[in-house]
Design an enzyme around this catalytic site. Structure first.
Site, PDB file in Angstrom:
ATOM      1  CG  HIS A 166      -3.225   3.433   1.795  1.00  0.00           C
ATOM      2  ND1 HIS A 166      -3.537   3.048   0.513  1.00  0.00           N
ATOM      3  CD2 HIS A 166      -3.366   2.328   2.582  1.00  0.00           C
ATOM      4  CE1 HIS A 166      -3.841   1.758   0.521  1.00  0.00           C
ATOM      5  NE2 HIS A 166      -3.741   1.303   1.755  1.00  0.00           N
ATOM      6  CB  CYS A 170      -0.942   0.000   1.191  1.00  0.00           C
ATOM      7  SG  CYS A 170      -2.114  -1.360   1.095  1.00  0.00           S
ATOM      8  CG  ASN A 189      -6.534  -0.851   0.483  1.00  0.00           C
ATOM      9  OD1 ASN A 189      -5.813  -0.378  -0.397  1.00  0.00           O
ATOM     10  ND2 ASN A 189      -6.039  -1.341   1.611  1.00  0.00           N
TER      11      ASN A 189
HETATM   12  O1  UT7 Z   1      -3.915  -1.224   3.389  1.00  0.00           O
HETATM   13  C1  UT7 Z   1      -3.072  -2.169   3.926  1.00  0.00           C
HETATM   14  C2  UT7 Z   1      -3.080  -2.154   5.382  1.00  0.00           C
HETATM   15  N1  UT7 Z   1      -4.314  -2.693   5.884  1.00  0.00           N
HETATM   16  C3  UT7 Z   1      -5.022  -1.991   6.740  1.00  0.00           C
HETATM   17  O2  UT7 Z   1      -4.711  -0.880   7.065  1.00  0.00           O
HETATM   18  C4  UT7 Z   1      -6.227  -2.683   7.352  1.00  0.00           C
HETATM   19  C5  UT7 Z   1      -6.214  -2.502   8.852  1.00  0.00           C
HETATM   20  N2  UT7 Z   1      -7.310  -3.197   9.511  1.00  0.00           N
HETATM   21  C6  UT7 Z   1      -8.589  -2.801   9.423  1.00  0.00           C
HETATM   22  O3  UT7 Z   1      -8.926  -1.904   8.671  1.00  0.00           O
HETATM   23  C7  UT7 Z   1      -9.610  -3.476  10.311  1.00  0.00           C
HETATM   24  O4  UT7 Z   1      -8.935  -4.249  11.277  1.00  0.00           O
HETATM   25  C8  UT7 Z   1     -10.616  -4.392   9.560  1.00  0.00           C
HETATM   26  C9  UT7 Z   1     -11.555  -3.534   8.714  1.00  0.00           C
HETATM   27  C10 UT7 Z   1      -9.871  -5.370   8.682  1.00  0.00           C
HETATM   28  C11 UT7 Z   1     -11.468  -5.161  10.574  1.00  0.00           C
HETATM   29  O5  UT7 Z   1     -12.127  -4.253  11.450  1.00  0.00           O
HETATM   30  P1  UT7 Z   1     -12.042  -4.442  13.027  1.00  0.00           P
HETATM   31  O6  UT7 Z   1     -12.855  -3.364  13.611  1.00  0.00           O
HETATM   32  O7  UT7 Z   1     -10.600  -4.503  13.426  1.00  0.00           O
HETATM   33  O8  UT7 Z   1     -12.770  -5.828  13.231  1.00  0.00           O
HETATM   34  P2  UT7 Z   1     -12.199  -7.157  13.930  1.00  0.00           P
HETATM   35  O9  UT7 Z   1     -11.228  -7.843  13.068  1.00  0.00           O
HETATM   36  O10 UT7 Z   1     -11.819  -6.838  15.336  1.00  0.00           O
HETATM   37  O11 UT7 Z   1     -13.532  -8.026  13.983  1.00  0.00           O
HETATM   38  C12 UT7 Z   1     -14.654  -7.631  14.784  1.00  0.00           C
HETATM   39  C13 UT7 Z   1     -15.779  -8.620  14.572  1.00  0.00           C
HETATM   40  C14 UT7 Z   1     -15.344 -10.078  14.696  1.00  0.00           C
HETATM   41  O12 UT7 Z   1     -16.397 -10.795  15.297  1.00  0.00           O
HETATM   42  P3  UT7 Z   1     -16.367 -11.164  16.861  1.00  0.00           P
HETATM   43  O13 UT7 Z   1     -15.112 -11.941  17.077  1.00  0.00           O
HETATM   44  O14 UT7 Z   1     -16.349  -9.830  17.583  1.00  0.00           O
HETATM   45  O15 UT7 Z   1     -17.618 -11.930  17.043  1.00  0.00           O
HETATM   46  C15 UT7 Z   1     -15.199 -10.517  13.254  1.00  0.00           C
HETATM   47  O16 UT7 Z   1     -15.382 -11.900  13.105  1.00  0.00           O
HETATM   48  O17 UT7 Z   1     -16.302  -8.474  13.245  1.00  0.00           O
HETATM   49  C16 UT7 Z   1     -16.303  -9.749  12.584  1.00  0.00           C
HETATM   50  N3  UT7 Z   1     -16.087  -9.538  11.162  1.00  0.00           N
HETATM   51  C17 UT7 Z   1     -17.075  -9.270  10.297  1.00  0.00           C
HETATM   52  N4  UT7 Z   1     -18.400  -9.167  10.454  1.00  0.00           N
HETATM   53  C18 UT7 Z   1     -19.140  -8.880   9.367  1.00  0.00           C
HETATM   54  C19 UT7 Z   1     -14.907  -9.514  10.505  1.00  0.00           C
HETATM   55  N5  UT7 Z   1     -15.105  -9.244   9.203  1.00  0.00           N
HETATM   56  C20 UT7 Z   1     -16.456  -9.093   9.045  1.00  0.00           C
HETATM   57  C21 UT7 Z   1     -17.264  -8.785   7.944  1.00  0.00           C
HETATM   58  N6  UT7 Z   1     -18.601  -8.696   8.149  1.00  0.00           N
HETATM   59  N7  UT7 Z   1     -16.762  -8.582   6.718  1.00  0.00           N
END
Ligand code: UT7
Length: 329
Positions: free
Chosen positions: A254, A114, A284
């Site tokens: 980004h 990225c 992204n």
């Molecule tokens: O560009 C390259 C660098 N990459 C980045 O900068 C990405 C950085 N990370 C992020 O943007 C975020 O971490 C994500 C968008 C990938 C995820 O968001 P988050 O707020 O960190 O969610 P999480 O991984 O903590 O997941 C929270 C909950 C989980 O469920 P439980 O364990 O709380 O029951 C996940 O299983 O959300 C669930 N979950 C989803 N639910 C619905 C994860 N993905 C999804 C989804 N739809 N697509």
């Protein structure tokens, strides 16, 4: 003689026509519009149906050269940032030169995920500043859909396909790239990686069965690193160049997550109106995000505007570029 700087003198983007909304994704993976929008800021993304990264890049380059009235033979160098090259080799830059007829140019690919576009911009700028090159194209392109697992809801909702290109030319008014701070930490590869397909794990039936050719991300950990480092490096480049929030006209961040963008703008003391955000439309696009922002905002940019480009991505790689915009369109 005044110092030569590398100025962006044109920008162009290319996006596939095919739009995939959050509701479309929810039809085949366990997710929903509310989750995606609130956690990332993404409403839809473009997904390429046919073709490769080089096709998107070539379309962007052709449109840019036509807009600028420049013959493809005038281009001397193409620096192309991507993590989704057409092939392991030859380079996608090579393929783009062939498709566009830039037969006088040499070129190469650069991998910094990225942060690819800012790495490539700084690299391309050096060839201008040294006086050896007069017309350099810097491309950021990714067909993320080619390496995304559409059974993995944690990654498939985030990414999209797209390309952007800028033309760099020498400037004697002091406009263009002023400074860059680029960083990397290979220890970050544990948290964001496409594990197979390279020399570490060549393609085999096993790697395919284990779905190792797809992007694997530990989202929460990457988020923590991204939010801290992108904000810090953006503040660092302002301090280094004695820029206050009032001096900065635009943050070009980004587009990985709206929450990361907001934290960066806040750390820099910038109001929302000065921040380029188009994540809702494209998701992204990895190396494509920054030139696509410049393209979307081109008409609003004024000669002399101070821009801070900032990114964080796989590697880990991150950094910021300070540039002065060189033209009114
Ligand atoms: O560009 C390259 C660098 N990459 C980045 O900068 C990405 C950085 N990370 C992020 O943007 C975020 O971490 C994500 C968008 C990938 C995820 O968001 P988050 O707020 O960190 O969610 P999480 O991984 O903590 O997941 C929270 C909950 C989980 O469920 P439980 O364990 O709380 O029951 C996940 O299983 O959300 C669930 N979950 C989803 N639910 C619905 C994860 N993905 C999804 C989804 N739809 N697509």
């Amino acid at each position: 003689m005044s110092k030569i700087t590398a100025a962006i003198t044109g920008v162009q983007g290319y996006l596939p026509e095919n739009i995939v909304t959050n509701d479309d994704l929810a039809k085949f993976v366990d997710t929903n519009n509310e989750w995606i929008l609130s956690r990332t800021g993404i409403a839809e993304r473009r997904i390429m149906k046919d073709g490769a990264s080089s096709d998107m890049a070539a379309e962007a380059v052709k449109a840019l050269l036509e807009k600028k009235g420049i013959d493809p033979l005038e281009i001397e160098l193409v620096v192309l940032a991507t993590v989704t090259p057409d092939y392991p080799f030859p380079s996608t830059a090579n393929v783009v030169c062939d498709k566009v007829g830039m037969t006088n140019a040499w070129g190469y690919d650069l991998i910094a995920a990225c942060s690819g576009f800012i790495y490539a911009l700084q690299t391309g700028a050096k060839f201008i500043e040294s006086g050896t090159h007069k017309k350099v194209l810097v491309i950021g392109v990714d067909k993320m859909s080619s390496i995304i697992d559409y059974e993995d809801r944690t990654t498939c909702v985030i990414f999209g396909d797209g390309a952007g290109v800028v033309l760099l030319e020498p400037n004697e008014e002091g406009l263009g790239v002023q400074d860059a701070i680029l960083k990397s930490d290979g220890g970050g590869r544990k948290y964001l990686i496409q594990p197979a397909g390279g020399s570490a794990q060549p393609a085999s039936i096993q790697t395919v069965e284990e779905r190792l050719h797809y992007v694997k991300q530990e989202g929460k950990t990457v988020f923590k690193f991204a939010v801290t480092n992108m904000a810090e490096v953006s503040a660092e480049i302002m301090e280094k160049n004695n820029l206050t929030a009032d001096d900065v006209d635009w943050l070009v961040p980004h587009q990985a997550n709206l929450r990361i963008i907001d934290a960066t703008a806040q750390r820099m003391g910038l109001p929302k109106e000065k921040v380029m955000i188009n994540i809702q439309k494209y998701g992204n696009t990895t190396a494509g995000t920054l030139p696509l922002c410049l393209w979307d905002w081109e008409k609003q940019l004024k000669k002399g505007d101070n821009l801070i480009l900032s990114a964080f991505g796989g590697g880990f790689t991150w950094g910021a570029v300070y540039l002065k915009w060189a033209y009114n369109s």
